[in-house]
Write a protein that holds these residues in place. Structure first.
Motif, short mmCIF file in Angstrom:
data_model
loop_
_atom_site.label_atom_id
_atom_site.label_comp_id
_atom_site.label_asym_id
_atom_site.label_seq_id
_atom_site.Cartn_x
_atom_site.Cartn_y
_atom_site.Cartn_z
N ASP A 198 9.06 -1.65 -13.46
CA ASP A 198 10.46 -1.81 -13.01
C ASP A 198 10.56 -1.95 -11.49
OD1 ASP A 198 11.62 -1.81 -15.45
OD2 ASP A 198 12.30 0.28 -15.42
N LEU A 199 9.66 -1.28 -10.78
CA LEU A 199 9.76 -1.29 -9.31
C LEU A 199 9.30 -2.60 -8.69
CD1 LEU A 199 8.65 2.34 -8.41
CD2 LEU A 199 10.95 1.36 -8.37
N VAL A 200 8.60 -3.44 -9.44
CA VAL A 200 8.21 -4.74 -8.87
C VAL A 200 8.95 -5.91 -9.54
CG1 VAL A 200 5.95 -4.03 -8.00
CG2 VAL A 200 6.15 -4.87 -10.35
N LEU A 201 9.71 -5.63 -10.59
CA LEU A 201 10.40 -6.72 -11.28
C LEU A 201 11.30 -7.56 -10.36
CD1 LEU A 201 11.35 -5.52 -14.87
CD2 LEU A 201 9.55 -7.13 -14.16
N PRO A 202 12.11 -6.93 -9.49
CA PRO A 202 12.96 -7.77 -8.63
C PRO A 202 12.14 -8.70 -7.74
CG PRO A 202 13.74 -5.50 -8.64
CD PRO A 202 12.39 -5.49 -9.32
N THR A 203 10.89 -8.34 -7.46
CA THR A 203 10.04 -9.19 -6.63
C THR A 203 9.46 -10.35 -7.43
OG1 THR A 203 9.42 -7.25 -5.34
CG2 THR A 203 8.00 -9.19 -5.12
N ILE A 204 9.15 -10.11 -8.69
CA ILE A 204 8.40 -11.11 -9.44
C ILE A 204 9.25 -11.96 -10.38
CG2 ILE A 204 6.30 -9.71 -9.28
CD1 ILE A 204 6.56 -9.04 -12.24
N LEU A 205 10.38 -11.41 -10.85
CA LEU A 205 11.21 -12.18 -11.80
C LEU A 205 11.93 -13.31 -11.08
CD1 LEU A 205 13.05 -9.65 -14.15
CD2 LEU A 205 11.17 -11.19 -14.72
N ARG A 206 11.93 -14.47 -11.68
CA ARG A 206 12.76 -15.54 -11.13
C ARG A 206 14.21 -15.24 -11.43
NH1 ARG A 206 11.03 -21.67 -11.85
NH2 ARG A 206 13.24 -21.78 -11.33
N ALA A 207 15.03 -15.45 -10.45
CA ALA A 207 16.46 -15.21 -10.68
C ALA A 207 16.92 -16.13 -11.80
CB ALA A 207 17.24 -15.49 -9.40
N ALA A 208 17.80 -15.60 -12.65
CA ALA A 208 18.36 -16.45 -13.69
C ALA A 208 19.10 -17.61 -13.03
CB ALA A 208 19.32 -15.62 -14.55
#
Lengths: 212, 212
Positions: A198-208
Motif C-alpha cells: 500500500d505504501l508504494v502503490l501511489p508511486t507505481i500505479l498509473r493514474a486512472a
C-alpha cells in the motif's frame, strides 16, 4: 527456541534402494530424507552446520550412502537449496496487486517455514561464508525476486503500472520491510504484504485515465 | 575481510588516573579505550565475543581496571551501546525530505562504521541472545527510528506530509531496503537514502493545494 525435529526414521541405510543407473545413483526416499535433514539443519543451525556427518545423523541415511550421491557438503547444500528454488507462480488472471501479495506471502513462508532467518543473517555476514552467500543468492533469492520483478513488468506492459519506476528498488523496499520488522520487533504482522505494498502503490500505479 | 585494529596503545594500566570519587571510578582515557575496544569486538565478532578478557586484550586496559568499572560483560556491553545512542539531529530548518535523508545516511553510517552488520544479523537471530537483542533495540535502534518518526510527524504538523499514513511502516520500508540490498547484493549504493525515499514520496507528500 526451536529444536530439530525427529529424524525421518528410516534408520541407517534401511531406505529403499534402486539399482544404480549411470551417473549418481538416486533413491527417492533417501534423497528426500537427505534434503529434508539438510534444510532443517540449515534453518536451525546455519550453513556451517550442514555437514555430511550432521545430515547422516539427522536423516538416518548412512554416510556412505550420502557420499555416493554427493562429493562433499557443498554439493549436498547446493542440491538441498536447488530443491527449494521452485516457486508456484500466482495465477496470471489475478490482478497485479494480488499477484504481488501472493509472492510476498510466499517469500515470508519460504523464510519462516523453509530456509529460516539464520540464512538471511548469513547473507548479511557474507564475509563469513562467501560461497554459501553466492549459492543462496543465485539459487534461491534471485529467482524469487525475478518473479516479483516479472509481475511488475507485466503490470507495466498491461498499462496498469508506471513504466518510469525502478522496480528493483521497489522490491528492495517491500522485501526489506520484512527484514526490518524482524530486526526491530522480532516478528512480522500477518497483514505485512498488503500494508507494505500500500505504501508504494501511489508511486507505481498509473493514474486512472481522466474521463472525457 | 576485516581485522581488528591495533589496540589503543596506552599499555596495561598506564592510562591517566583520577582519584576515585564516590561510586564507580571513571578515567576518561581508560573508559574511552574500553568502549572503543568493546565496539570493535562487537562489530567484527558479534556480541558473544565481547568479554572482559577480549576487551582487556584489545584495549590494553587491565582486567582488574575493567572489573572496577563493570561487574560483568553485560554491563560493559550496555555501557558501550549507550555511548553510540546519541544521534546528532538534522538542522530543524532543513526541508523534511532533506532531514529524512540526513537521518537515513546516519543510519547507514552507524551500521557501516560503528555497530556493524553482524549486530543486525544478531537481531534476526534474537533467540540466540535475547538479552543483547533487547538491549540493542532499546538503546540504539529504537531511539534512531523514533527520531525518524518524529521528523515525519513534524512534516505532518507542518502540513507538508499526509496525516493518514502509518509512518512506522514507512520507516520499515526505508530502513528495510538497506538490509534487503545488503542481503541481495552484499552492498548498498551511495544514493540509497534518496532513491528509497523517492519511492514513498507520492504516498506521504500532501498534494500541493490546487490553485483557486
Amino acid at each position: 527456541m526451536s529444536t530439530l525435529p525427529e529424524p525421518g526414521g528410516t534408520g541407517t541405510g534401511r531406505g529403499p534402494r534402486r539399482p544404480s543407473s549411470a551417473g549418481r545413483p538416486r533413491s527417492g526416499a533417501a534423497d528426500q530424507a537427505i534434503v529434508a535433514a539438510a534444510l532443517r539443519l540449515l534453518a536451525e543451525r546455519g550453513p556451517a552446520r550442514v555437514t555430511i556427518e550432521s545430515v547422516a545423523d539427522c536423516s538416518g541415511v548412512a554416510k556412505t550412502t550420502i557420499y555416493r550421491r554427493f562429493r562433499n557438503r557443498r554439493e549436498l547444500l547446493r542440491h538441498a537449496l536447488h530443491s527449494v528454488a521452485a516457486i508456484p507462480e500466482p495465477a496470471a488472471d489475478l490482478p497485479i496487486v494480488e499477484r504481488v501479495i501472493v509472492l510476498l506471502d510466499q517469500f515470508r513462508l519460504g523464510i519462516e517455514e523453509v530456509v529460516g532467518l539464520r540464512v538471511v543473517a548469513t547473507l548479511l555476514l557474507e564475509a563469513d561464508d562467501p560461497e554459501f552467500a553466492d549459492t543462496f543468492r543465485a539459487q534461491v533469492l534471485a529467482p524469487r525476486l525475478e518473479l516479483l520483478l516479472r509481475v511488475f513488468q507485466e503490470g507495466v506492459a498491461a498499462g496498469e503500472l508506471r513504466a518510469e519506476v525502478d522496480y528493483r528498488r521497489v522490491v528492495d523496499l517491500l522485501v526489506g520491510s520484512y527484514f526490518a520488522r524482524h530486526a526491530i520487533d522480532g516478528g512480522v504482522e500477518r497483514d505485512w504484504p498488503r500494508s507494505a505494498l500500500d505504501l508504494v502503490l501511489p508511486t507505481i500505479l498509473r493514474a486512472a485515465p481522466t474521463a472525457g
